[in-house]
Design an enzyme around this catalytic site. Sequence first.
Site, PDB file in Angstrom:
ATOM      1  N   CYS A  59     -29.710  -9.472 -38.795  1.00 40.53           N
ATOM      2  CA  CYS A  59     -30.497  -8.549 -37.976  1.00 40.53           C
ATOM      3  C   CYS A  59     -30.768  -9.119 -36.587  1.00 40.53           C
ATOM      4  O   CYS A  59     -30.518  -8.470 -35.571  1.00 40.53           O
ATOM      5  CB  CYS A  59     -31.812  -8.219 -38.687  1.00 40.53           C
ATOM      6  N   CYS A 111     -28.958  -5.748 -35.783  1.00 41.16           N
ATOM      7  CA  CYS A 111     -29.878  -4.762 -35.215  1.00 41.16           C
ATOM      8  C   CYS A 111     -30.372  -5.089 -33.807  1.00 41.16           C
ATOM      9  O   CYS A 111     -30.349  -4.226 -32.923  1.00 41.16           O
ATOM     10  CB  CYS A 111     -31.118  -4.619 -36.098  1.00 41.16           C
ATOM     11  N   LYS A 152     -27.566  -5.456 -31.040  1.00 40.24           N
ATOM     12  CA  LYS A 152     -26.939  -4.128 -31.001  1.00 40.24           C
ATOM     13  C   LYS A 152     -27.819  -3.158 -30.219  1.00 40.24           C
ATOM     14  O   LYS A 152     -27.358  -2.438 -29.339  1.00 40.24           O
ATOM     15  CB  LYS A 152     -26.701  -3.649 -32.446  1.00 40.24           C
ATOM     16  N   TYR A 154     -21.931   3.298 -39.903  1.00 40.57           N
ATOM     17  CA  TYR A 154     -22.971   2.996 -38.916  1.00 40.57           C
ATOM     18  C   TYR A 154     -22.399   2.118 -37.799  1.00 40.57           C
ATOM     19  O   TYR A 154     -22.563   2.396 -36.625  1.00 40.57           O
ATOM     20  CB  TYR A 154     -24.055   2.106 -39.540  1.00 40.57           C
ATOM     21  N   GLU A 174     -21.793   3.263 -33.977  1.00 41.72           N
ATOM     22  CA  GLU A 174     -22.731   2.746 -32.974  1.00 41.72           C
ATOM     23  C   GLU A 174     -21.983   1.993 -31.865  1.00 41.72           C
ATOM     24  O   GLU A 174     -22.249   2.194 -30.669  1.00 41.72           O
ATOM     25  CB  GLU A 174     -23.760   1.823 -33.629  1.00 41.72           C
ATOM     26  N   HIS A 189     -46.347  20.456 -27.349  1.00 40.67           N
ATOM     27  CA  HIS A 189     -45.519  21.210 -26.416  1.00 40.67           C
ATOM     28  C   HIS A 189     -45.564  20.600 -25.018  1.00 40.67           C
ATOM     29  O   HIS A 189     -46.635  20.160 -24.600  1.00 40.67           O
ATOM     30  CB  HIS A 189     -46.026  22.664 -26.369  1.00 40.67           C
ATOM     31  N   GLU A 192     -41.182  19.687 -31.596  1.00 38.56           N
ATOM     32  CA  GLU A 192     -42.080  20.796 -31.972  1.00 38.56           C
ATOM     33  C   GLU A 192     -41.340  21.828 -32.812  1.00 38.56           C
ATOM     34  O   GLU A 192     -41.949  22.563 -33.596  1.00 38.56           O
ATOM     35  CB  GLU A 192     -42.729  21.443 -30.745  1.00 38.56           C
TER      36      GLU A 192
END
Length: 453
Positions: free
Chosen positions: A43, A48, A51, A178, A182, A435, A440
Site C-alpha cells: 500500500c 495505493c 498510485k 483495478y 487505474e 444542492h 443529490e
Amino acid sequence: MSFDYDLFVIGGGSGGVRAARVAAQDAGVKVALAEEDRYGGTCVIRGCVPKKLMVFASEFPSIMSEARAYGWDTPQGAFDWAHFRSKMHAELDRLEGIYRSLLKNAGVETFDARATVVDAHTVELSTGERKTAKVILLAMGGRPTLPDIPGIEHAITSNDMFHFDQLPKSILIVGGGYIASEFAGIMNGMGVKTTQFYRGSQILRGFDDEARNLVSSEMVARGVDLRLGVNVVSIEKTPQGVRITDTDGNSHDFDHVMFATGRHPNTENMGLEQVGVQIGPKGQVVVDAYSQTAQPSIYAVGDITDRANLTPVAIREGMAFVETVFKSNPTKPDHELIPTAIFTQPEMGTVGLSEEDAKAQGPIEVYATSFKPMRQSFAGQAEKVLMKLIVCATTRKVLGCHLVAPGAGEMIQLAGIAVKMGATKEDFDRTVAVHPTMSEELVTMRNPTRSFP
Ligand code: NDP
C-alpha cells in the site's frame, strides 16, 4: 514453555504493522516483527499511496483545460516527471519512517530480515537467528502475477511504474482489473500514448455493467486506446523498447509493456506446509473466520489470505486477530458490504451488489441517472457521471450503490455507511438533497429506471 515473544509478525505491511502495534500497545504483549523489504508494504511503497499521488499528478492537464474554459489565462505547460518522482519518493520515505516509529513507540522489536517458519512456534531470520513466539502471524502480502509467455522478462509490473528514469512515450498496459485500468488513466493523463489490452469483452469484470461501461467509454473518450478481446502472445526486445505480438497476429511497438494480470500471495519457500498450514489453490493461506490457520498457533491476515485484497480489510483483519487472540474477545472480521473505489479516470465508487448479481437473487428496482455534471458541462466537456441505486423490491433495502463521477471514492465512503446500516430507498428519499451537487441525485430519484421481478 517460555517463548521469546508472545507474537511474532512476518510482514510489515498494512495488516502486519497494525496487528503488531495494537497487540503491543493495547494488549500489552511482547511483539516482534520481521520485514525483508520496506515498512508500509504494498500500500505505502508500491500501491495505493504512490498510485494516488500519480492519479493526482495526471489529472492536472484536464483541470488546466477546464480552468481555461472558466476564463483563466493558464498555459498548459509541461510535466516534469523527475521533479514529481523525487517528491513522491521523499513522501514514501517519510511514510515509511512513520511506520517504523509507530512500531518502535509501541515497543515492537523489528528485524530488517526475511523470516521463514521452522515449526509451530519458531521463525528463522535470514540473519540465521531463530526466535520463538506463542503465536505467529503471517502477513506477507502478495505480488504481481505474470503470464508464462515468450519474452515476459521484458515486461514490467505495477512495481516498476513509480521508478521510470523518464516517462515513456508509449506504453501497453495488459489486463482489465483495478491496477491496469487505474494505470491506463494515469499514463494517459501524464501524456503517455497509452494502449490497454483486455482479453475479455469489458474491463472491470465483476463490477456493475452500467458503471464499468461508462468508465470504459469515458477512458476511451479521454484518449486511452482500449482494445477489448485481445491479449499478448509474445514480447521481443527492440532498441527502442518492446515489440509485442497479439492474439490477432499483429505486431505493435511500445516503449514499455506493463502487465497487471492479477496478484498472488507470497507463500512460497516459507516453510508453511511442513508446519501444517494449509495452502489453497491460489497459493493463499487458508484461514477460518478468525484468521486462524490449520496450525492453531499460526494466524494470517491481509492479501496472503486472498479474502478481499484491500488495505482497510487487512487492517480490520489485523485488529480482529488481536481482539480474538490477545484480548479474549473472539472477533470475526466483517467482509460484507465493503465499499471500494477504483481510481480510474473517471473514478468509480461502489458498495454492495451489482444490478446483474442483485437481479439473480430476487426482485429488484434499479434507480439510475447519468448526466453531464455542472462543472464539466460549463467547461464544454461531454463527460457524463452515473448515480445508481439497486433496491430490493420486497424489503426496500438499498442493496448496491454505484457511482462514476469525480470524487466517487469520497462519496461512496458516506453512502457505504447508509447501505451498511441497511437503509431503505425511502430512508435515502427522506434525506434532504444537498444542492447543487452531483450526489443529490441519490436522494431525488423518484421512479425506478427499470424493475426485475
Ligand atoms: P485483478 O484480479 O483485479 O485483475 C486482473 C486482470 O488481469 C483481469 O482483468 C484479468 O482478466 C486479467 N488477466 C489475468 N490473467 C491474465 C492473462 N494471463 N492474460 C491477460 N489478462 C489476464 O488484479 P489487479 O492486478 O488489477 O489487482 C489486484 C488486486 O489489488 C485487486 O483485486 C484489488 O483487490 C487490489 N487493488 C485495489 C485497488 C483499489 O482499491 N483501488 C487498486 C489496485 C489494486 P479476467 O477479467 O478475464 O480474469
